[in-house]
Scaffold this active site. Structure first.
Site, mmCIF file in Angstrom:
data_model
loop_
_atom_site.group_PDB
_atom_site.id
_atom_site.type_symbol
_atom_site.label_atom_id
_atom_site.label_comp_id
_atom_site.label_asym_id
_atom_site.label_seq_id
_atom_site.Cartn_x
_atom_site.Cartn_y
_atom_site.Cartn_z
ATOM 1 N N LEU A 109 49.204 38.568 42.430
ATOM 2 C CA LEU A 109 48.477 38.537 43.701
ATOM 3 C C LEU A 109 48.127 39.910 44.269
ATOM 4 O O LEU A 109 47.410 40.008 45.256
ATOM 5 C CB LEU A 109 49.269 37.725 44.735
ATOM 6 C CG LEU A 109 49.555 36.286 44.276
ATOM 7 C CD1 LEU A 109 50.274 35.500 45.356
ATOM 8 C CD2 LEU A 109 48.279 35.563 43.841
ATOM 9 N N ASP A 168 38.787 39.712 42.824
ATOM 10 C CA ASP A 168 38.112 38.475 42.392
ATOM 11 C C ASP A 168 36.623 38.663 42.114
ATOM 12 O O ASP A 168 35.819 37.754 42.352
ATOM 13 C CB ASP A 168 38.276 37.361 43.448
ATOM 14 C CG ASP A 168 39.686 36.821 43.501
ATOM 15 O OD1 ASP A 168 40.437 36.978 42.525
ATOM 16 O OD2 ASP A 168 40.036 36.229 44.539
ATOM 17 N N HIS A 192 41.547 32.762 38.170
ATOM 18 C CA HIS A 192 41.447 32.358 39.574
ATOM 19 C C HIS A 192 41.265 30.839 39.621
ATOM 20 O O HIS A 192 40.469 30.293 38.843
ATOM 21 C CB HIS A 192 40.251 33.068 40.225
ATOM 22 C CG HIS A 192 40.155 32.799 41.689
ATOM 23 N ND1 HIS A 192 40.971 33.435 42.611
ATOM 24 C CD2 HIS A 192 39.380 31.945 42.395
ATOM 25 C CE1 HIS A 192 40.686 32.979 43.822
ATOM 26 N NE2 HIS A 192 39.723 32.077 43.709
ATOM 27 N N GLU A 233 43.709 25.529 33.624
ATOM 28 C CA GLU A 233 44.200 26.899 33.401
ATOM 29 C C GLU A 233 45.024 26.968 32.120
ATOM 30 O O GLU A 233 44.842 27.849 31.280
ATOM 31 C CB GLU A 233 45.046 27.363 34.595
ATOM 32 C CG GLU A 233 44.264 27.434 35.891
ATOM 33 C CD GLU A 233 45.053 28.098 37.026
ATOM 34 O OE1 GLU A 233 45.746 29.087 36.763
ATOM 35 O OE2 GLU A 233 44.953 27.625 38.167
ATOM 36 N N ILE A 237 44.476 45.298 41.745
ATOM 37 C CA ILE A 237 44.695 46.310 40.708
ATOM 38 C C ILE A 237 43.939 47.587 41.109
ATOM 39 O O ILE A 237 42.719 47.550 41.283
ATOM 40 C CB ILE A 237 44.193 45.788 39.334
ATOM 41 C CG1 ILE A 237 44.919 44.477 38.960
ATOM 42 C CG2 ILE A 237 44.390 46.838 38.260
ATOM 43 C CD1 ILE A 237 46.432 44.585 38.862
HETATM 44 C C1 GAR Z 1 47.483 29.871 39.352
HETATM 45 O O1 GAR Z 1 46.877 28.717 39.858
HETATM 46 C C2 GAR Z 1 46.510 31.031 39.360
HETATM 47 O O2 GAR Z 1 45.199 30.656 39.076
HETATM 48 C C3 GAR Z 1 46.640 31.486 40.789
HETATM 49 O O3 GAR Z 1 48.014 31.459 41.030
HETATM 50 C C4 GAR Z 1 48.586 30.366 40.299
HETATM 51 C C5 GAR Z 1 49.783 30.885 39.546
HETATM 52 O O4 GAR Z 1 50.474 29.835 38.957
HETATM 53 N N1 GAR Z 1 46.072 32.786 40.969
HETATM 54 C C6 GAR Z 1 45.472 33.149 42.096
HETATM 55 O O5 GAR Z 1 45.376 32.426 43.081
HETATM 56 C C7 GAR Z 1 44.904 34.568 42.072
HETATM 57 N N2 GAR Z 1 43.980 34.760 43.145
HETATM 58 P P1 GAR Z 1 51.582 30.095 37.849
HETATM 59 O O6 GAR Z 1 52.529 31.154 38.416
HETATM 60 O O7 GAR Z 1 52.253 28.781 37.684
HETATM 61 O O8 GAR Z 1 50.905 30.555 36.589
#
Ligand code: GAR
Length: 190
Positions: free
Chosen positions: A84, A144, A103, A173, A87
């Site tokens: 989060l 993003d 994302h 994902e 970078i």
């Molecule tokens: C995921 O849904 C990813 O896409 C999101 O955080 C979650 C992490 O899940 N990323 C963002 O929102 C970045 N802006 P995880 O820890 O179970 O992989």
């Protein structure tokens, strides 16, 4: 063997999907997991899988020692899998075109600072969108924002809440992120 570094802040379900995929498929290994949240689930996962971790703070990301520690691992790809923090330019410059982010929505909508996890899904639901999905993109200096590499869609259903939508998006994902990584690592060879 290609080398992957994962950055993650959360439970690490995407990190697990990447590990499981390459354990089965071969061809690449996760050499480090970088995390900025002490106690995050992804650290437990790393421990179980025997992958060394690097704990970082926001300020570490641009420090020469931190960047040097990553460089010494000679990563072919750095994958932000639920990371989060933004970078900083010094880190992007150290690994040009080698940092990607996932994302949980269809960028360029529903992105930017503060748009992570359930905030994203709540915004999608509040707007009455009929479609959501994932975006995997290159990381540049703007949150993003970098060039999209892959998008995949899923429906938003009438009785969805943020949890139900998040679960549907996470399934996308977990399927597409490891496969895109495999594709990108193969491109590097040609
Ligand atoms: C995921 O849904 C990813 O896409 C999101 O955080 C979650 C992490 O899940 N990323 C963002 O929102 C970045 N802006 P995880 O820890 O179970 O992989």
């Amino acid at each position: 063997m290609k080398r992957i570094i994962i950055f993650a802040s959360g439970q690490g379900s995407n990190a697990r999907a990447i590990l499981d995929f390459f354990n089965k498929e071969g061809g690449a290994e996760v050499v480090r997991i970088v995390c900025n949240k002490p106690g995050a689930g992804v650290l437990e996962l790393a421990q179980q899988a025997g992958i060394p971790t690097i704990l970082c703070r926001k300020a570490s990301l641009q420090e020469p020692d931190f960047i040097g520690a990553l460089r010494s691992q000679q990563p072919d790809l750095i994958v932000l899998a639920g990371f989060l923090l933004q970078i900083p330019p010094a880190l992007i410059a150290a690994f040009p075109n080698r940092i990607i982010n996932i994302h949980p929505a269809l960028l360029p909508k529903w992105g930017g600072q503060g748009m992570w996890g359930h905030h994203v899904h709540e915004a999608v639901l509040a707007a009455g969108e009929k479609l959501s999905g994932i975006t995997i993109h290159q990381v540049d200096e703007v949150y993003d924002h970098g060039a999209p590499l892959l998008q995949a869609c899923c429906p938003v259903l009438p009785d969805d809440d943020a949890d139900k939508l998040a679960a549907r998006v996470l399934r996308l994902e977990h399927f597409f992120l490891p496969r895109l990584i495999q594709f990108l690592l193969a491109q590097n060879e040609s």
